[in-house]
Design an enzyme around this catalytic site. Structure first.
Site, PDB file in Angstrom:
ATOM      1  CD  GLN A 109      -2.430   1.231   2.786  1.00 62.29           C
ATOM      2  OE1 GLN A 109      -2.017   0.497   3.678  1.00 62.29           O
ATOM      3  NE2 GLN A 109      -3.434   2.055   2.951  1.00 62.29           N
ATOM      4  CB  SER A 112       1.911   6.782   4.956  1.00 70.14           C
ATOM      5  OG  SER A 112       0.752   6.454   5.670  1.00 70.14           O
ATOM      6  CB  SER A 144       3.315  -3.263   5.740  1.00 74.25           C
ATOM      7  OG  SER A 144       3.080  -2.435   6.847  1.00 74.25           O
ATOM      8  CD  GLU A 227      -4.797   0.212   6.780  1.00 68.67           C
ATOM      9  OE1 GLU A 227      -3.572   0.007   6.862  1.00 68.67           O
ATOM     10  OE2 GLU A 227      -5.286   1.327   6.509  1.00 68.67           O
ATOM     11  CD  GLU A 359      -2.576  10.317  18.671  1.00 67.24           C
ATOM     12  OE1 GLU A 359      -1.937  10.141  19.709  1.00 67.24           O
ATOM     13  OE2 GLU A 359      -2.431   9.586  17.658  1.00 67.24           O
TER      14      GLU A 359
END
Length: 389
Positions: A109, A112, A144, A227, A359
């Site tokens: 993926q 990020s 990952s 996910e 968060e």
């Protein structure tokens, strides 16, 4: 005997799990519509209720059949497959779903970035149209399994003249293409399970675009919700950190104290409540794709995994002083439970970061589940190119 059970019998009769290679058996399972029975016919399913997959899995387990490797291909199975079904073209579904389930193609993926993780809509990796291709340049991080991946789901910015959520497009990237460089990121555990990926002039055909141009945020939201279900939901009782601690308690009288007993029961009850909530969430998926409620599952999982792994060290503190190995390795899969308590404690620290920080999960729950006022966002409604950086 139901038609579903007959299909399982036919599969086992034509492909003996004791002698058939795993990938060949799983491909045949897909062809019989037994990969994901809730998927449409011809795409690994039969158009049945999602819950009937449990019947299939139980019968195959009893026969000793192989299962898809979730540790090695969790991104493909838990995220790429449902996203492909929801937004992929017919050609993409026919091309990718079967080898994905069979495990002959592994996915990662590319979401990020160094400056866009919790705020995923702020990705700056660019994809510029050039004829029938898109040319991609940028950097991704915390990827990952990128070192094992054949393919990737990629979120890139295709328009900087509109607000950040509107200028994104979703692609499938071939990780073997020129211009893709994967570098390991060593973690606190000593392993390099994660990677950073550099994309330099990578050409992606427009036929590898998932969804419409500028629809990337909508597609990515489907991926992220799936996910969080995959991370936060476990179907078996004591199927995680709590199971290891509970078994230690049963096997070793030396760790039993009244204080430890009270804490063990507290965490056992909390993890069981989360498991049951996850089961209810999975049942609600019969009505469609997961929604923002999946963020609550992921948040609860991260908190409990960290607290229970810490409790395991309280039960046997001397075991936290030893470590199995500090050699830097790039593991094939993502199973964390096969190591000692020291490793599990360190690895659990990442649970509140990966898959969306705790968060951010709280913000999602507050705004999209509870309906509370959103945080002030100074970049809301501003073209991405005009946002101060």
């Amino acid at each position: 005997m139901s038609d579903l059970h007959q299909r399982v019998d036919q599969l086992l009769a034509s492909h003996d799990p004791r002698t058939t290679p795993d990938a060949e058996f799983l491909a045949a399972q897909f062809d019989h519509g037994l990969a994901w029975v809730h998927f449409p016919e011809g795409k690994g399913g039969l158009g049945l209720a999602r819950g009937r997959q449990l019947e299939v899995d139980a019968l195959l387990d009893a026969a000793g059949a192989p299962r898809p490797d979730l540790g090695r291909n969790s991104i493909g199975l838990g995220m790429a497959a449902p996203t492909m079904l929801a937004f992929g073209s017919e050609e993409m579904q026919q091309r990718y779903l079967r080898p994905l389930f069979a495990g002959t193609e592994v996915w990662c993926q590319l979401f990020s970035e160094p400056g866009a993780g919790s705020d995923l809509a702020g990705v700056s990796t660019r994809a510029v149209r050039d004829g029938d291709d898109w040319v991609v340049d940028g950097q991704k991080v915390w990827t990952s399994g990128a070192h094992n991946a054949d393919l990737a789901i990629l979120l890139a910015r295709t328009d900087t003249s509109v607000p950040k959520h509107a200028g994104l497009t979703y692609f499938v990237l071939d990780m073997t293409d020129p211009g893709v460089e994967v570098r390991p990121l060593r973690q606190i555990t000593g392993e390099a399970e994660f990677n950073e990926v550099f994309l330099t002039g990578v050409r992606v055909p427009d036929t590898h675009r998932v969804g419409a141009v500028g629809q990337g945020w909508k597609v990515a939201t489907t991926t992220l919700n799936n996910e969080r279900v995959a991370i936060g939901a476990g179907s078996d009782r004591e199927a995680g950190q709590i199971g290891l601690v509970a078994q230690r308690w049963r096997d070793d009288p030396s760790v039993r104290t009244p204080g430890h007993h009270a804490e063990l029961m507290q965490w056992w009850v909390e993890t069981e409540v989360t498991r049951l909530a996850g089961e209810r969430l999975r049942q609600s998926l019969e009505a469609g794709q997961p929604g923002p409620e999946s963020s609550a599952m992921k948040l609860a999982f991260a908190h409990q995994a960290q607290q229970v792994s810490g409790f395991a060290l309280e039960v046997a503190p001397e075991e936290g002083l030893t470590y199995h190995d500090w050699t830097m390795v790039r593991p094939d899969g993502g199973s964390f439970l096969g190591h000692g308590p020291g490793y599990r404690y360190l690895r659990a620290k990442g649970n509140s970061i990966e898959g969306g920080t705790s968060e951010i999960m709280r913000n999602v729950i507050a705004e999209r589940v509870l309906g509370l006022p959103p945080d002030h966002r100074p970049d809301k409604g501003i073209a991405f190119k005009d946002v101060p950086r």
